[in-house]
Design an enzyme around this catalytic site. Sequence first.
Site, PDB file in Angstrom:
ATOM      1  N   SER A   1      -2.609  -7.804   3.157  1.00  0.00           N
ATOM      2  CA  SER A   1      -3.204  -7.635   4.482  1.00  0.00           C
ATOM      3  C   SER A   1      -3.673  -8.861   4.883  1.00  0.00           C
ATOM      4  CB  SER A   1      -4.495  -6.803   4.516  1.00  0.00           C
ATOM      5  OG  SER A   1      -4.236  -5.567   4.153  1.00  0.00           O
TER       6      SER A   1
ATOM      7  N   HIS B   1       0.829  -1.286   0.153  1.00  0.00           N
ATOM      8  CA  HIS B   1       0.104   0.211  -0.166  1.00  0.00           C
ATOM      9  C   HIS B   1       0.973   1.391  -0.072  1.00  0.00           C
ATOM     10  CE1 HIS B   1      -2.918  -2.840   2.332  1.00  0.00           C
ATOM     11  NE2 HIS B   1      -3.551  -2.353   1.505  1.00  0.00           N
TER      12      HIS B   1
END
Length: 279
Positions: free
Chosen positions: A185, A36
């Site tokens: 994640s 990210h």
Amino acid sequence: MQIIQDISLTKSLCRSLKQEGTLGFVPTMGYLHEGHLSLVKQSVKENPNTIVSIFVNPSQFGQNEDLDTYPRDLERDVALLKECGVEYVFNPNAQTIYPSGFDTWVVPEKLASVLCGKSRPGHFRGVATVVLKLLNITNPDHMYMGIKDYQQLRILKQMASDLHLDCDIVACPIVREADGLAMSSRNSYLNPDERKRALSLYHGLLKARELYEQGERDCGQIIETIKSIIQESGGRIDYIECVDPLTLQSISEAKDDTRMMLAVYFGKTRLIDNMALKA
Ligand code: AMP
């Protein structure tokens, strides 16, 4: 750092930020990692202002998927974003984005009928809808997205073109752990044993590249090779396909730009990865 939940406040903030130059936007579901942050850093470098959204979008999760257990840590995310020089975070709640009576969806068709779209019906309808909403709220010049989610990127680029959006979508390379596992994640769900076994995704993709380099052009053979490496590691294969990078349709004769796409379960955790055949 401003963390904003409200849509009209975010709209007026973004309108005024655009007076200062281009606005970069990075949509995320939070629980940020270096993958990210690579998008965020690129946006910060290329635009005077960047806004990041953190929103775990319920509509892109299936009924038996991990919406309730999806990892969340807003405090940590905000600290990481601060370090990257981000000053604005849009963090709406589900009620704000999907108030009662919500009834309008963006439904990608062909591109969403294959690969993850097949295994996760409705997933890309949820993704396309929320991203269009986020774009309408922030109205950025550039939106940064990871090639990690190749099908998502392809679908959203098509949506931007089909619906005449003014936002340019910037595709960013896959960030991997030191040993090659694509950051996600969802890697946090893996136990140490699964984490080790999950490396077979990367190893399978690299082996396929090697075969291609040596002259193999039969996608069937290439897929078989990846399959056996992943099965040996105990991964349960959802799909492994060689596809055309634009249409995402399965192809039989490999070319330089052919994309190998895969989704594999380790325990209950579903991981995706992809790579072009030619390095
Ligand atoms: P997510 O929070 O999973 O919705 O991801 C938000 C954005 O980060 C998407 O554009 C993803 O493609 C991107 N992203 C996630 N993991 C990676 C990675 N390992 N490398 C590059 N981009 C990533």
